[in-house]
Design a protein around this motif. Structure first.
Motif, PDB file in Angstrom:
ATOM      1  N   HIS A  18      60.626 116.999 106.756  1.00 15.38           N
ATOM      2  CA  HIS A  18      60.494 115.580 106.710  1.00 15.38           C
ATOM      3  C   HIS A  18      60.158 115.216 107.768  1.00 15.38           C
ATOM      4  O   HIS A  18      60.854 115.440 108.819  1.00 15.38           O
ATOM      5  N   VAL A  19      58.588 115.113 108.187  1.00 17.73           N
ATOM      6  CA  VAL A  19      58.047 114.323 109.704  1.00 17.73           C
ATOM      7  C   VAL A  19      58.117 112.909 109.174  1.00 17.73           C
ATOM      8  O   VAL A  19      57.329 112.556 108.231  1.00 17.73           O
ATOM      9  N   VAL A  20      58.144 111.661 109.755  1.00 13.60           N
ATOM     10  CA  VAL A  20      58.058 110.782 110.017  1.00 13.60           C
ATOM     11  C   VAL A  20      56.434 110.044 110.768  1.00 13.60           C
ATOM     12  O   VAL A  20      57.560 110.437 111.547  1.00 13.60           O
ATOM     13  N   THR A  21      55.601 110.117 110.472  1.00 15.28           N
ATOM     14  CA  THR A  21      54.489 109.647 111.468  1.00 15.28           C
ATOM     15  C   THR A  21      54.490 107.957 111.489  1.00 15.28           C
ATOM     16  O   THR A  21      54.560 107.379 110.137  1.00 15.28           O
ATOM     17  N   GLY A  22      54.331 107.356 113.197  1.00 10.87           N
ATOM     18  CA  GLY A  22      53.954 105.913 113.532  1.00 10.87           C
ATOM     19  C   GLY A  22      55.482 105.727 113.295  1.00 10.87           C
ATOM     20  O   GLY A  22      56.484 105.988 113.344  1.00 10.87           O
ATOM     21  N   TYR A  23      54.835 104.408 113.689  1.00  8.25           N
ATOM     22  CA  TYR A  23      56.030 103.109 114.105  1.00  8.25           C
ATOM     23  C   TYR A  23      56.705 102.475 112.502  1.00  8.25           C
ATOM     24  O   TYR A  23      56.231 103.170 111.138  1.00  8.25           O
ATOM     25  N   ALA A  24      58.354 102.697 112.330  1.00 10.36           N
ATOM     26  CA  ALA A  24      58.622 102.799 110.961  1.00 10.36           C
ATOM     27  C   ALA A  24      59.649 101.984 110.749  1.00 10.36           C
ATOM     28  O   ALA A  24      60.799 101.973 109.942  1.00 10.36           O
ATOM     29  N   GLU A  25      60.435 100.883 111.433  1.00 12.48           N
ATOM     30  CA  GLU A  25      60.835 100.228 111.050  1.00 12.48           C
ATOM     31  C   GLU A  25      61.013  99.441 109.752  1.00 12.48           C
ATOM     32  O   GLU A  25      61.856  98.687 109.464  1.00 12.48           O
ATOM     33  N   GLY A  26      59.568  99.375 109.096  1.00 17.00           N
ATOM     34  CA  GLY A  26      59.465  98.602 107.681  1.00 17.00           C
ATOM     35  C   GLY A  26      59.851  99.703 106.930  1.00 17.00           C
ATOM     36  O   GLY A  26      60.075  98.774 105.438  1.00 17.00           O
ATOM     37  N   ALA A  52      55.421  92.104 115.187  1.00 18.50           N
ATOM     38  CA  ALA A  52      55.900  92.329 116.484  1.00 18.50           C
ATOM     39  C   ALA A  52      57.332  91.697 116.589  1.00 18.50           C
ATOM     40  O   ALA A  52      58.210  91.862 116.914  1.00 18.50           O
ATOM     41  N   ALA A  53      57.188  90.246 116.232  1.00 20.97           N
ATOM     42  CA  ALA A  53      58.461  89.112 116.137  1.00 20.97           C
ATOM     43  C   ALA A  53      59.651  89.821 115.303  1.00 20.97           C
ATOM     44  O   ALA A  53      60.912  89.630 115.194  1.00 20.97           O
ATOM     45  N   GLU A  68      60.486  98.818 125.301  1.00 20.90           N
ATOM     46  CA  GLU A  68      59.382  98.921 124.086  1.00 20.90           C
ATOM     47  C   GLU A  68      58.645  97.465 125.064  1.00 20.90           C
ATOM     48  O   GLU A  68      59.610  96.314 124.866  1.00 20.90           O
ATOM     49  N   ILE A  69      57.403  97.089 125.753  1.00 19.12           N
ATOM     50  CA  ILE A  69      56.916  95.667 125.738  1.00 19.12           C
ATOM     51  C   ILE A  69      55.788  95.749 124.667  1.00 19.12           C
ATOM     52  O   ILE A  69      55.673  94.233 124.464  1.00 19.12           O
ATOM     53  N   SER A  70      55.401  97.002 124.351  1.00 19.11           N
ATOM     54  CA  SER A  70      54.221  96.149 123.249  1.00 19.11           C
ATOM     55  C   SER A  70      53.534  98.087 123.242  1.00 19.11           C
ATOM     56  O   SER A  70      54.482  98.992 123.097  1.00 19.11           O
ATOM     57  N   MET A  87      46.978  95.991 119.162  1.00 14.90           N
ATOM     58  CA  MET A  87      48.088  96.559 120.234  1.00 14.90           C
ATOM     59  C   MET A  87      48.888  95.376 119.868  1.00 14.90           C
ATOM     60  O   MET A  87      48.415  94.062 119.813  1.00 14.90           O
ATOM     61  N   ILE A  88      50.163  94.929 119.712  1.00 19.36           N
ATOM     62  CA  ILE A  88      51.159  94.116 119.153  1.00 19.36           C
ATOM     63  C   ILE A  88      51.475  93.697 121.039  1.00 19.36           C
ATOM     64  O   ILE A  88      52.417  94.653 121.304  1.00 19.36           O
ATOM     65  N   HIS A  89      52.383  93.172 121.309  1.00 17.37           N
ATOM     66  CA  HIS A  89      53.093  92.215 121.621  1.00 17.37           C
ATOM     67  C   HIS A  89      54.403  92.326 121.897  1.00 17.37           C
ATOM     68  O   HIS A  89      54.248  91.214 121.109  1.00 17.37           O
ATOM     69  N   LEU A  90      56.196  92.481 121.834  1.00 24.96           N
ATOM     70  CA  LEU A  90      57.322  92.514 121.980  1.00 24.96           C
ATOM     71  C   LEU A  90      56.737  90.501 122.210  1.00 24.96           C
ATOM     72  O   LEU A  90      56.964  91.016 123.747  1.00 24.96           O
ATOM     73  N   PRO A  91      57.937  90.239 121.795  1.00 25.04           N
ATOM     74  CA  PRO A  91      58.045  88.238 122.654  1.00 25.04           C
ATOM     75  C   PRO A  91      59.188  88.933 124.162  1.00 25.04           C
ATOM     76  O   PRO A  91      60.382  89.622 124.220  1.00 25.04           O
ATOM     77  N   GLU A  92      58.892  87.870 124.814  1.00 26.71           N
ATOM     78  CA  GLU A  92      60.294  87.637 126.107  1.00 26.71           C
ATOM     79  C   GLU A  92      61.729  88.328 125.781  1.00 26.71           C
ATOM     80  O   GLU A  92      62.224  88.501 126.521  1.00 26.71           O
ATOM     81  N   GLU A  93      61.637  87.626 124.769  1.00 29.39           N
ATOM     82  CA  GLU A  93      63.313  87.410 124.608  1.00 29.39           C
ATOM     83  C   GLU A  93      63.750  89.247 124.110  1.00 29.39           C
ATOM     84  O   GLU A  93      65.369  89.448 124.541  1.00 29.39           O
ATOM     85  N   THR A  94      63.166  90.154 123.213  1.00 29.75           N
ATOM     86  CA  THR A  94      63.234  91.458 123.351  1.00 29.75           C
ATOM     87  C   THR A  94      63.131  92.143 123.934  1.00 29.75           C
ATOM     88  O   THR A  94      64.193  92.868 124.119  1.00 29.75           O
ATOM     89  N   VAL A  95      62.136  91.373 124.943  1.00 37.11           N
ATOM     90  CA  VAL A  95      62.050  92.121 125.765  1.00 37.11           C
ATOM     91  C   VAL A  95      63.483  92.527 127.008  1.00 37.11           C
ATOM     92  O   VAL A  95      64.489  93.095 127.383  1.00 37.11           O
ATOM     93  N   ALA A  96      63.597  91.256 127.207  1.00 39.98           N
ATOM     94  CA  ALA A  96      64.436  91.359 128.179  1.00 39.98           C
ATOM     95  C   ALA A  96      66.009  91.369 127.086  1.00 39.98           C
ATOM     96  O   ALA A  96      66.614  92.137 128.548  1.00 39.98           O
ATOM     97  N   ALA A  97      66.003  91.541 126.293  1.00 36.21           N
ATOM     98  CA  ALA A  97      67.237  91.884 125.804  1.00 36.21           C
ATOM     99  C   ALA A  97      67.719  93.245 125.643  1.00 36.21           C
ATOM    100  O   ALA A  97      68.892  93.773 125.502  1.00 36.21           O
ATOM    101  N   ASP A  98      67.049  94.301 125.402  1.00 31.94           N
ATOM    102  CA  ASP A  98      66.371  95.680 125.649  1.00 31.94           C
ATOM    103  C   ASP A  98      67.032  96.347 127.015  1.00 31.94           C
ATOM    104  O   ASP A  98      67.629  97.140 127.217  1.00 31.94           O
ATOM    105  N   ALA A  99      66.765  94.862 127.675  1.00 29.87           N
ATOM    106  CA  ALA A  99      66.981  94.956 128.704  1.00 29.87           C
ATOM    107  C   ALA A  99      67.656  95.489 129.463  1.00 29.87           C
ATOM    108  O   ALA A  99      68.150  96.673 129.809  1.00 29.87           O
TER     109      ALA A  99
END
Length: 352
Positions: A18-26, A52-53, A68-70, A87-99
């Motif tokens: 199986h191949v899952v294409t694209g963004y897939a969190e949903g 994004a949120a 990932e930042i966007s 294009m969507i942009h991840l919140p600063e809080e998520t980006v900072a937490a990942d970093a």
């Protein structure tokens, strides 16, 4: 994934069910649950993204410290898999937490992932320099974070930043590190605005007239160089509708930038639907001359960039010297290859 999605024979040969294409969190959890229960699923499954949120923070270090930042792009280019994904942009809080998660796990340098760094926080195509500078300043407060490497940028977004803002972005990315080759991929694709527009790239050019695209790109690349970046520009060979004059124009565009500190990579056109693109036999002598011109630049600057990046990552001197020696041998091979193919392509054209 998009390549395998269109090639069932290759999937079966590789043992991919199986191949899952694209963004897939949903729907990733539901897909894996169904597989665990033994339910029948199609070979190609469309992933479902989330707002994004709702994108979750990572729980462990990522490969190469990618943060990932966007996501998405939406500019409509016919040769891109996310051409129609907004294009969507991840919140600063998520980006900072990942970093912070990466740094805590020992990944002291991170890679800020986006199809357009300079569009972070933008509304549509209108850049918002303050949002990007705010994000980078926040990341700089993470103790132990060294280099912030970047990925892609669109030149129409670069143009919306002042020289001062570009320099400020560069300083925040390198921090206290002494990196001189902070690379960023910029998709020029072709200096012909009319050819780019014919291949769905009109939005990429913003409000520019077709005839202004080539010089506009050259000027924005020079601005990035002056701000301290190391631009890595891409040119697509064999776009539908390409003629000999387009290749000659691209060669002149490369020649006009030969004194700048940058690299230019020619890329063979590969349709996103999996159909055949341009092959070696389709390349003219002019194509090979264009590639040689690009790689004259690349052979000059890429080894220096590679040395600089490896030093910043803590690679030992002995290993760097060994890689440099191997690289010099590869450069000699590539030079001979380009010269040989240019001669052979010229002979084919003469016979025709």
């Amino acid at each position: 994934a998009w390549q395998l999605a269109g090639l069932p024979e290759a999937r079966r040969e590789l043992g991919v069910d199986h191949v899952v294409t694209g963004y897939a969190e949903g729907n990733a959890a539901a897909v894996l649950g169904a597989l665990a229960r033994g339910e029948a699923l199609p070979e190609v499954i469309a992933g479902e993204g989330v707002p994004a949120a709702a994108i979750p923070a990572i729980r462990g270090a990522s490969t190469m410290g990618v943060v990932e930042i966007s996501r998405g792009c939406g500019l409509g280019c016919g040769f891109c898999t996310i051409a129609r994904v907004p294009m969507i942009h991840l919140p600063e809080e998520t980006v900072a937490a990942d970093a912070a998660t990466n740094v805590a796990a020992g990944q002291t340098s991170i890679a800020a992932l986006s199809e357009d760094l300079f569009r972070y926080g933008a509304e549509g195509l209108t850049a918002n320099p303050g949002r990007l500078l705010s994000l980078l300043a926040r990341l700089r407060h993470i103790e132990g974070l060294r280099l912030i490497q970047v990925d892609h940028a669109n030149l129409t977004s670069v143009a919306q930043y002042s020289d001062t803002e570009l320099i400020a972005v560069h300083r925040l990315l390198v921090g206290a590190n002494r990196h001189r080759y902070l690379w960023v991929n910029v998709g020029v694709e072709t200096p012909s605005g009319s050819l780019l527009r014919a291949n769905g790239g009109g939005a990429k050019m913003g409000r520019l007239a077709d005839g202004a695209w080539g010089e506009f790109c050259a000027e924005q690349v020079r601005r990035l160089c002056r701000a301290g970046f190391f631009p890595m520009a891409s040119l697509v060979l064999g776009l539908p509708g390409e003629r000999a004059e387009h290749v000659r124009r691209a060669l002149a565009w490369v020649d006009a930038l030969k004194r700048e500190r940058l690299s230019i990579f020619p890329v063979a056109y590969a349709p996103v639907d999996g159909s055949a693109g341009i092959g070696r036999g389709d390349l003219s002598r002019s194509h090979w001359e264009l590639m040689r011109a690009c790689y004259r630049l690349n052979f000059r600057w890429i080894p220096r960039m590679y040395w600089d990046n490896q030093a910043g990552a803590g690679v030992s001197l002995a290993k760097r010297l060994a890689i440099r020696a191997l690289g010099q041998g590869q450069v000699a091979q590539w030079r001979a290859l380009f010269a040989s193919h240019a001669r052979r392509a010229g002979a084919w054209e003469s016979e025709e």
